[in-house]
Design a protein around this motif. Structure first.
Motif, mmCIF file in Angstrom:
data_model
loop_
_atom_site.group_PDB
_atom_site.id
_atom_site.type_symbol
_atom_site.label_atom_id
_atom_site.label_comp_id
_atom_site.label_asym_id
_atom_site.label_seq_id
_atom_site.Cartn_x
_atom_site.Cartn_y
_atom_site.Cartn_z
ATOM 1 N N MET D 1 1.881 -16.621 92.249
ATOM 2 C CA MET D 1 0.609 -16.064 91.750
ATOM 3 C C MET D 1 0.345 -14.703 92.367
ATOM 4 S SD MET D 1 -0.916 -18.097 89.601
ATOM 5 C CE MET D 1 -2.713 -17.938 89.650
ATOM 6 N N LEU D 2 -0.047 -13.770 91.507
ATOM 7 C CA LEU D 2 -0.317 -12.399 91.942
ATOM 8 C C LEU D 2 -1.742 -12.027 91.566
ATOM 9 C CD1 LEU D 2 2.606 -10.181 90.625
ATOM 10 C CD2 LEU D 2 1.976 -10.555 93.022
ATOM 11 N N ASP D 3 -2.386 -11.210 92.410
ATOM 12 C CA ASP D 3 -3.601 -10.537 91.965
ATOM 13 C C ASP D 3 -3.170 -9.233 91.315
ATOM 14 O OD1 ASP D 3 -5.824 -12.163 92.792
ATOM 15 O OD2 ASP D 3 -5.210 -11.720 94.857
ATOM 16 N N VAL D 4 -3.570 -9.031 90.068
ATOM 17 C CA VAL D 4 -3.238 -7.780 89.389
ATOM 18 C C VAL D 4 -4.542 -7.026 89.136
ATOM 19 C CG1 VAL D 4 -2.124 -6.709 87.403
ATOM 20 C CG2 VAL D 4 -1.202 -8.827 88.355
ATOM 21 N N LEU D 5 -4.576 -5.763 89.614
ATOM 22 C CA LEU D 5 -5.797 -4.952 89.533
ATOM 23 C C LEU D 5 -5.579 -3.766 88.594
ATOM 24 C CD1 LEU D 5 -5.940 -6.523 92.300
ATOM 25 C CD2 LEU D 5 -7.348 -4.627 93.135
ATOM 26 N N TYR D 6 -6.653 -3.390 87.918
ATOM 27 C CA TYR D 6 -6.597 -2.236 87.006
ATOM 28 C C TYR D 6 -7.728 -1.281 87.344
ATOM 29 C CZ TYR D 6 -4.119 -5.950 84.551
ATOM 30 O OH TYR D 6 -3.279 -6.986 84.241
ATOM 31 N N PHE D 7 -7.437 0.011 87.272
ATOM 32 C CA PHE D 7 -8.464 1.013 87.565
ATOM 33 C C PHE D 7 -8.543 2.066 86.462
ATOM 34 C CE2 PHE D 7 -7.362 -0.714 91.714
ATOM 35 C CZ PHE D 7 -8.614 -0.979 92.242
ATOM 36 N N ALA D 8 -9.729 2.676 86.376
ATOM 37 C CA ALA D 8 -9.988 3.815 85.475
ATOM 38 C C ALA D 8 -9.674 3.403 84.030
ATOM 39 C CB ALA D 8 -9.211 5.042 85.934
ATOM 40 N N TRP D 9 -8.986 4.250 83.260
ATOM 41 C CA TRP D 9 -8.821 3.889 81.847
ATOM 42 C C TRP D 9 -7.878 2.709 81.649
ATOM 43 C CZ3 TRP D 9 -3.842 4.267 80.450
ATOM 44 C CH2 TRP D 9 -3.054 5.322 80.926
ATOM 45 N N VAL D 10 -7.060 2.388 82.601
ATOM 46 C CA VAL D 10 -6.235 1.178 82.493
ATOM 47 C C VAL D 10 -7.159 -0.046 82.491
ATOM 48 C CG1 VAL D 10 -4.333 -0.132 83.471
ATOM 49 C CG2 VAL D 10 -4.393 2.372 83.737
ATOM 50 N N ARG D 11 -8.115 -0.032 83.411
ATOM 51 C CA ARG D 11 -9.112 -1.108 83.461
ATOM 52 C C ARG D 11 -9.890 -1.202 82.144
ATOM 53 N NH1 ARG D 11 -14.049 -0.302 84.057
ATOM 54 N NH2 ARG D 11 -13.906 1.702 85.145
ATOM 55 N N GLU D 12 -10.292 -0.019 81.622
ATOM 56 C CA GLU D 12 -11.073 -0.036 80.381
ATOM 57 C C GLU D 12 -10.260 -0.569 79.201
ATOM 58 O OE1 GLU D 12 -14.249 3.560 81.334
ATOM 59 O OE2 GLU D 12 -12.439 4.027 80.196
ATOM 60 N N ARG D 13 -8.978 -0.194 79.134
ATOM 61 C CA ARG D 13 -8.163 -0.677 78.011
ATOM 62 C C ARG D 13 -7.913 -2.180 78.102
ATOM 63 N NH1 ARG D 13 -3.742 4.198 76.864
ATOM 64 N NH2 ARG D 13 -5.349 5.793 76.644
ATOM 65 N N ILE D 14 -7.696 -2.652 79.313
ATOM 66 C CA ILE D 14 -7.409 -4.085 79.477
ATOM 67 C C ILE D 14 -8.696 -4.905 79.434
ATOM 68 C CG2 ILE D 14 -6.533 -5.772 81.179
ATOM 69 C CD1 ILE D 14 -4.181 -3.858 81.561
ATOM 70 N N ARG D 41 -3.943 -5.183 73.794
ATOM 71 C CA ARG D 41 -4.623 -4.352 74.787
ATOM 72 C C ARG D 41 -3.708 -4.056 75.979
ATOM 73 N NH1 ARG D 41 -7.693 -8.170 78.537
ATOM 74 N NH2 ARG D 41 -7.032 -10.221 77.863
ATOM 75 N N TYR D 42 -2.828 -4.994 76.330
ATOM 76 C CA TYR D 42 -1.871 -4.731 77.408
ATOM 77 C C TYR D 42 -0.804 -3.737 76.934
ATOM 78 C CZ TYR D 42 -3.846 -8.635 80.028
ATOM 79 O OH TYR D 42 -4.683 -9.461 80.715
ATOM 80 N N ALA D 43 -0.323 -3.957 75.705
ATOM 81 C CA ALA D 43 0.692 -3.053 75.163
ATOM 82 C C ALA D 43 0.151 -1.628 75.130
ATOM 83 C CB ALA D 43 1.105 -3.502 73.758
ATOM 84 N N LEU D 44 -1.126 -1.506 74.783
ATOM 85 C CA LEU D 44 -1.756 -0.183 74.730
ATOM 86 C C LEU D 44 -1.875 0.429 76.126
ATOM 87 C CD1 LEU D 44 -3.283 1.912 72.948
ATOM 88 C CD2 LEU D 44 -5.383 0.657 73.479
ATOM 89 N N ALA D 45 -2.349 -0.378 77.070
ATOM 90 C CA ALA D 45 -2.538 0.143 78.425
ATOM 91 C C ALA D 45 -1.216 0.566 79.051
ATOM 92 C CB ALA D 45 -3.222 -0.906 79.303
ATOM 93 N N PHE D 46 -0.144 -0.162 78.736
ATOM 94 C CA PHE D 46 1.159 0.110 79.362
ATOM 95 C C PHE D 46 2.096 0.866 78.422
ATOM 96 C CE2 PHE D 46 -0.347 -3.539 81.892
ATOM 97 C CZ PHE D 46 -0.228 -2.973 83.161
#
Lengths: 145, 82, 145, 82
Positions: D1-14, D41-46
């Motif tokens: 198990m991992l904590d996965v964090l998103y920031f800025a527009w990555v956070r907004e897209r996800i 939304r993940y495909a878009l962010a990445f």
């Protein structure tokens, strides 16, 4: 536009900077403060200057920095007379839109104040008094501008 | 008549901060020659011109600067501000 | 040795610098303050950060600057959250024996804070909100160190 | 198990700042592939990894970094501090 002050009295960097750059399109403020070091047991420093020429020479350096870097604001304070280790000798402050201009202009001001403004430092220590010699590196520093 | 000013160790060697000088010198260098000829303290102060700087009417200049119309000449060592 | 603060609240540059460098062999203090510009009718900025990593990343940058320039003191304050044009975003201060080290260390800190500390700026203006894009020149600036 | 964090527009897209992710991914790149396959939304962010940065346990690293023993992975755009 820039402010220049040559004075015997101590000054406070914080209060001098209140309102500095206000009203301009300012994203960056750089400052430099020179302080008397107590190296080698030095007990005091005395700075002589050339009243009249000092203010004009600094104003010219400031005008050149303002023109070259499009500064939004600029301040130079330089003391003369006696001061003890730990006291502020002088300060410069520059305000501009971006950080590179603020830093470069402050360094330019310092390099020119070192070698082109008519101040002479004398140090008083355990072995007596001695005029501070100008360093070749200070003269060389001007060539980068 | 010129006002001649001395600063830092130049002032100390000459023993006074300023004086009025009657001169026909056409350039700073000629003024220096006249002063050197006066007394030993002047000869000592002006022994090595490469260690000195000069300002004419409060502007830094060179030793070959003309003195015509000039009111004030100042001699001093390289500056150590900042 | 250096102090690092990451905070939401405004700060006052003058009072933050009281006592800065005191006790060290300090001849030179350089500071830089970043300010929110109101360019293009921008009404506010919001800065997001990565709690935990932010402090560690800045502390690492500070430690590198201290070691490289033998700083006598060092301070970094960086805000996050909402701020209006004219407000201070962040400041750095460096204290050293000579001016070149103080200036260089402050510029180094700024260059690394720009591109290696986990902050992201968002601007709110008449056309809506937009994340500030990193500039190639900011990444390029790192290559000089 | 991992904590996965998103920031800025990555956070907004996800659409969220962090989540717990069950994964066997050996590297950050493999984790990204798993996330991309989840939802649009993940495909878009990445979509463009060159526009993204990654930190593993709060240290900046590269997308080929291994995930063994890692607790936290964060994705975000290039930083704009200062």
């Amino acid at each position: 536009m820039g402010r220049v002050r040559v004075q015997r009295e101590p000054f406070d960097s914080g209060s001098e900077l209140e309102g500095f750059g206000a009203g301009g399109d300012v994203g960056a403020i750089a400052t430099f403060t020179g302080i008397v070091r107590g190296t080698g047991g030095m007990s005091r420093m005395e700075i002589e200057h050339y009243p009249g020429m000092t203010e004009a020479a600094i104003a010219k350096i400031v005008a050149e920095a303002e023109a070259r870097w499009g500064l939004e604001d600029c301040l130079v304070i330089h003391r003369h007379g006696a001061m003890a280790p730990g006291e502020r000798i002088m300060m410069v402050a520059t305000a501009s839109r971006h950080r590179a201009a603020a830093f470069e202009a402050a360094e330019y001001l310092m390099d020119y104040l070192k070698s082109r403004a008519p101040f002479w430092k004398k140090e008083f220590g355990p072995d007596g008094a001695a005029w501070v010699a100008a360093k070749d590196e200070d003269e060389d520093a001007l060539s980068r501008w | 008549m010129l006002d001649v000013l001395y600063f830092a160790w130049v002032r100390e060697r000459i023993g006074e901060p300023r004086e009025r000088v009657e001169t026909q010198a056409a350039t700073v260098a000629e003024l220096v020659d006249e002063l050197r000829a006066r007394e030993a303290r002047y000869a000592l102060a002006f022994a090595d011109l490469s260690a000195l700087r000069v300002a004419v009417d409060q502007e830094l200049t060179e030793f070959d600067a003309p003195l015509s119309g000039v009111r004030e000449v100042a001699f001093f060592p390289p500056m150590t501000g900042g």
